[in-house]
Scaffold this active site. Structure first.
Site, PDB file in Angstrom:
ATOM      1  N   ASP A 202       1.037  -1.124   0.465  1.00  0.00           N
ATOM      2  CA  ASP A 202       0.249  -0.004  -0.028  1.00  0.00           C
ATOM      3  C   ASP A 202       0.481   1.050  -0.119  1.00  0.00           C
ATOM      4  OD1 ASP A 202      -2.218  -1.261  -0.215  1.00  0.00           O
ATOM      5  OD2 ASP A 202      -2.935  -0.797   1.671  1.00  0.00           O
TER       6      ASP A 202
ATOM      7  N   ASP B  85      -7.554  -8.236  13.501  1.00  0.00           N
ATOM      8  CA  ASP B  85      -7.254  -8.974  13.490  1.00  0.00           C
ATOM      9  C   ASP B  85      -7.859  -9.749  14.948  1.00  0.00           C
ATOM     10  OD1 ASP B  85      -6.519  -7.442  15.735  1.00  0.00           O
ATOM     11  OD2 ASP B  85      -3.975  -7.848  14.574  1.00  0.00           O
TER      12      ASP B  85
END
Length: 505
Positions: free
Chosen positions: A114, A267
């Site tokens: 990214d 997560d």
């Protein structure tokens, strides 16, 4: 005279009763935190005494090459490496993933870049090309935006057609370097135990000796793995995914709805949803993955904000979903809501800061309020001892660790408040800066950022709390009859040193 009388009346009828009530609430919370800590460590002691290693609980057999079908006996594994402008560590992470011992035709390394810096983008591309020329199936994938940050990158990475052929997904952040045998040791748990969704490895910190702040972090994180992850894995087959150094079963990930970017702890969000579908997790303490700790105080503060704000916000979003869940037992739901979220992710931060940095210092002005010794000495001593045992080599630093943890509790409390109330910074994501401390010789020259002098280093919140505790210490020394001022002076110094920015590198 009339004013003094009113002050005395207000003190006796309002201020003292309120303060006594706050003390009572803190005492109850201290018992909850103490019981939770003792419970986790009893489970750990049980694991150590009876040698209840994962290999004894779950079936584990090394994957062998079949004489007839060759490497086809090995499942397809996708290794994902999300990164963002990782100038200092991109080579380390890509190299470590490409060196994993696994049949080349059964492994795909996916670099999810990214980066917005064209120079770094070019360097990452060249590194991928270099490893591809050696026969590694490495893909460099990019997006035209950063929506969803890490979760968005992982979600986008899952949409590529070649991912559909993969059975398992290993994830490593850009500063993580798995050992070559990582997949050989972790994947067999998933192959031979169809009820398992996640194999989580332990982190090993390559730059723990960088400075005193990294030593403190090592102590906290070692305890997290030793107590929270080990006890959750052994007793409930559930714990929070650490976001890296883990291998997921593709089927479990897809059943739970894949990655979501509604919080900054994608997560933990995934782990809770997968756990609520009845899947089990296993933490393997013997599998270690090298990683880097933030050695700059500003970077560490941003990280702690994310790690405290995200779970609190996720708790707000998922509490009713957990309660209404029909797939798991009521005991597992109780564990997730009470132990996993409420005690460890919410009230422990409030308690640590308010009790040790506000209630205790303020108590010097209220001689009529008695705070029992067990809450100020015995309970914190036992909890601190548990933490120190996780990192024996740093036992002599335990006093510094306590003082530093109390300072950081202020930022964690603020982050938890923002998460629960969905405040303005609830979805703030500042990538933790990596300095490539894993390298003895830097691959690339460090870019020195200009400093504007002392004022740039000043942290106002730490300074204000430090000055307040210092005033309380002076008052206790002058007018009190206890030795509380010894602790207060040390805690004030810790806040002030953090306030002037002389923490970390």
């Amino acid at each position: 005279m009339g004013t003094m009388w009113w002050i005395q009346v207000m003190r006796s009828l309002l201020i003292v009763p309120i303060f006594k009530c706050l003390v009572a609430i803190c005492l109850v919370i201290s018992l909850l935190v103490f019981v939770e800590s003792v419970y986790m460590n009893i489970v750990v002691i049980y694991v150590k005494l009876f040698k209840r290693k994962p290999e004894k609980i779950y079936k584990w057999e090394a994957v062998q090459e079949d004489m007839e079908i060759g490497d086809q006996n090995f499942p397809m594994v996708l290794v994902q490496i999300p990164m963002y402008n990782e100038r200092e560590v991109y080579q380390l992470s890509i190299a470590a993933a490409c060196r994993l011992i696994w049949p080349l035709d059964r492994l795909i390394v996916q670099v999810l870049d990214d980066s917005t810096d064209p120079t770094i983008m070019e360097m990452v591309s060249m590194e991928c090309v270099k490893w591809a020329s050696t026969g590694i199936n490495v893909k460099c994938e990019r997006r035209d935006n950063r929506n969803g940050y890490k979760a968005g990158a992982l979600k986008q990475g899952m949409r590529h057609s070649y991912v559909k052929q993969c059975n398992y997904i290993a994830i490593f952040d850009a500063d993580f370097q798995p050992e070559p045998d990582y997949l050989r040791r972790a994947v067999p748990f998933l192959i031979h135990n169809p009820e398992l969704a996640l194999v989580q490895a332990r982190w090993r910190f390559v730059n723990a000796n960088k400075c005193l702040m990294t030593r403190m972090q090592e102590m906290s994180l070692n305890y997290h793995f030793m107590a929270e992850q080990e006890s959750g894995s052994t007793r409930h087959a559930f714990f929070g995914f650490n976001g890296t150094a883990g291998v997921w079963r593709m089927a479990a990930l897809e059943e739970a709805g894949g990655w979501k970017d509604r919080t900054t702890v994608e997560d933990m969000d995934l782990a809770v949803r997968v756990g609520l579908h009845g899947w089990k997790f296993v933490f393997v303490n013997d599998i270690e993955v090298k990683s880097e700790l933030p050695s700059q105080f500003k970077a560490f503060r941003f990280q702690q904000h994310r790690w405290s704000c995200g779970p609190a916000n996720l708790f707000r979003k998922m509490a009713m979903e957990i309660i209404r869940n029909k797939r798991v037992t009521i005991w597992k739901k109780l564990y997730v809501i009470y132990s996993f979220f409420f005690v460890r992710k919410v009230i422990v931060h409030f308690f640590t800061f308010f009790f040790y940095c506000f209630i205790l210092p303020t108590s010097v002005f209220f001689s009529e309020v008695n705070i029992p010794t067990w809450s100020t000495m015995y309970v914190p001593f036992v909890i601190t001892l548990f933490n120190a045992i996780a990192t024996p080599r740093s036992f002599y630093l335990v006093v510094f660790w306590v003082l530093f943890e109390n300072v950081m509790a202020m930022h964690r409390t603020k982050g938890t408040f923002i998460g629960l109330l969905e405040g303005g910074r609830v979805n703030e994501w500042v990538v933790t800066e990596k300095l490539g401390d894993a390298l003895e010789t830097k691959l690339l020259p460090q870019v020195k950022k200009p400093h504007n002098g002392v004022l740039e280093r000043i942290n106002a919140k730490e300074m204000m709390v430090g000055i307040y505790i210092l005033c309380c210490a002076c008052y206790n020394l002058a007018f009190g009859d206890t030795l509380l001022y010894i602790y207060l002076f040390m805690q004030a110094v810790a806040f002030i040193i953090s306030g002037v920015g002389y923490v970390g590198t």
